[in-house]
Design an enzyme around this catalytic site. Structure first.
Site, PDB file in Angstrom:
ATOM      1  N   GLY A  51     -40.499 -13.478   4.207  1.00 23.45           N
ATOM      2  CA  GLY A  51     -40.093 -14.270   3.055  1.00 23.45           C
ATOM      3  C   GLY A  51     -39.740 -15.675   3.496  1.00 23.45           C
ATOM      4  CG  HIS A  52     -39.572 -16.875   7.064  1.00 21.09           C
ATOM      5  ND1 HIS A  52     -38.871 -15.748   7.417  1.00 21.09           N
ATOM      6  CD2 HIS A  52     -40.507 -17.041   8.030  1.00 21.09           C
ATOM      7  CE1 HIS A  52     -39.349 -15.261   8.539  1.00 21.09           C
ATOM      8  NE2 HIS A  52     -40.345 -16.017   8.934  1.00 21.09           N
ATOM      9  CB  ALA A  53     -43.529 -21.136   5.288  1.00 22.52           C
TER      10      ALA A  53
END
Ligand code: TYD
Length: 140
Positions: A51-53
């Site tokens: 749930g991230h970049a």
């Protein structure tokens, strides 16, 4: 793979009746120098991770044991990849949104990273990530 910046990489596998062996050399099998190793384990059934970049960090993920899914998004395409072999890895370059789910019982995800941990390198808010993509990729 549809997302052209992400690559599934086949790692060397030395088959041996005593047990197989796979090795990884930074800059050779993964396209970056390895600065950090971390792993996810004891993941309870139904849990989601990721749930991230990442802004600058490259990562390379391997299902060392068991299996899990990685959902990738690059601003254009979305793709779900199932990792279930300890001799396959997924290279995720910077600015790719990733989520992980469908962890099998006892699975272990090994992650190799091109930099040490830095909370400033993360987009954890999806809208903020989309905004950053929009400013870095002017629409045609
Ligand atoms: P996080 O990145 O949220 O995990 P995931 O995206 O896989 O769900 O990390 C969980 C916590 O661990 C968070 O508090 C940051 C910390 N952490 C480190 O201190 N060092 C690291 O190398 C990583 C990957 C996480």
């Amino acid at each position: 793979m549809n997302l052209d910046r992400c690559k599934l990489i086949n790692l060397p596998k030395i088959v041996d009746p005593r047990g197989n062996l796979t090795f990884i050399e930074g800059g050779r099998h993964v396209p970056f120098d390895i600065k950090r190793v971390f792993y996810l384990y004891d993941v309870p059934g139904g849990a989601d991770r990721g749930g991230h970049a990442l802004k600058k960090c490259h990562q390379f993920l391997i299902a060392m044991s068991g299996s899990f899914d990685i959902i990738l998004y690059d601003g254009k395409e979305k793709q779900r990849i199932h990792l279930n072999r300890s001799y396959n890895g997924l290279h995720i370059p910077p600015m790719i949104w990733r989520e992980m789910d469908n962890f099998s019982s006892g699975s272990v995800c090994l992650a190799l990273a091109s930099s040490t941990y830095s909370p400033e390198d993360y987009y954890r808010d999806y809208n903020e990530y989309l905004k950053a993509l929009a400013t870095s990729q002017p629409s045609k």
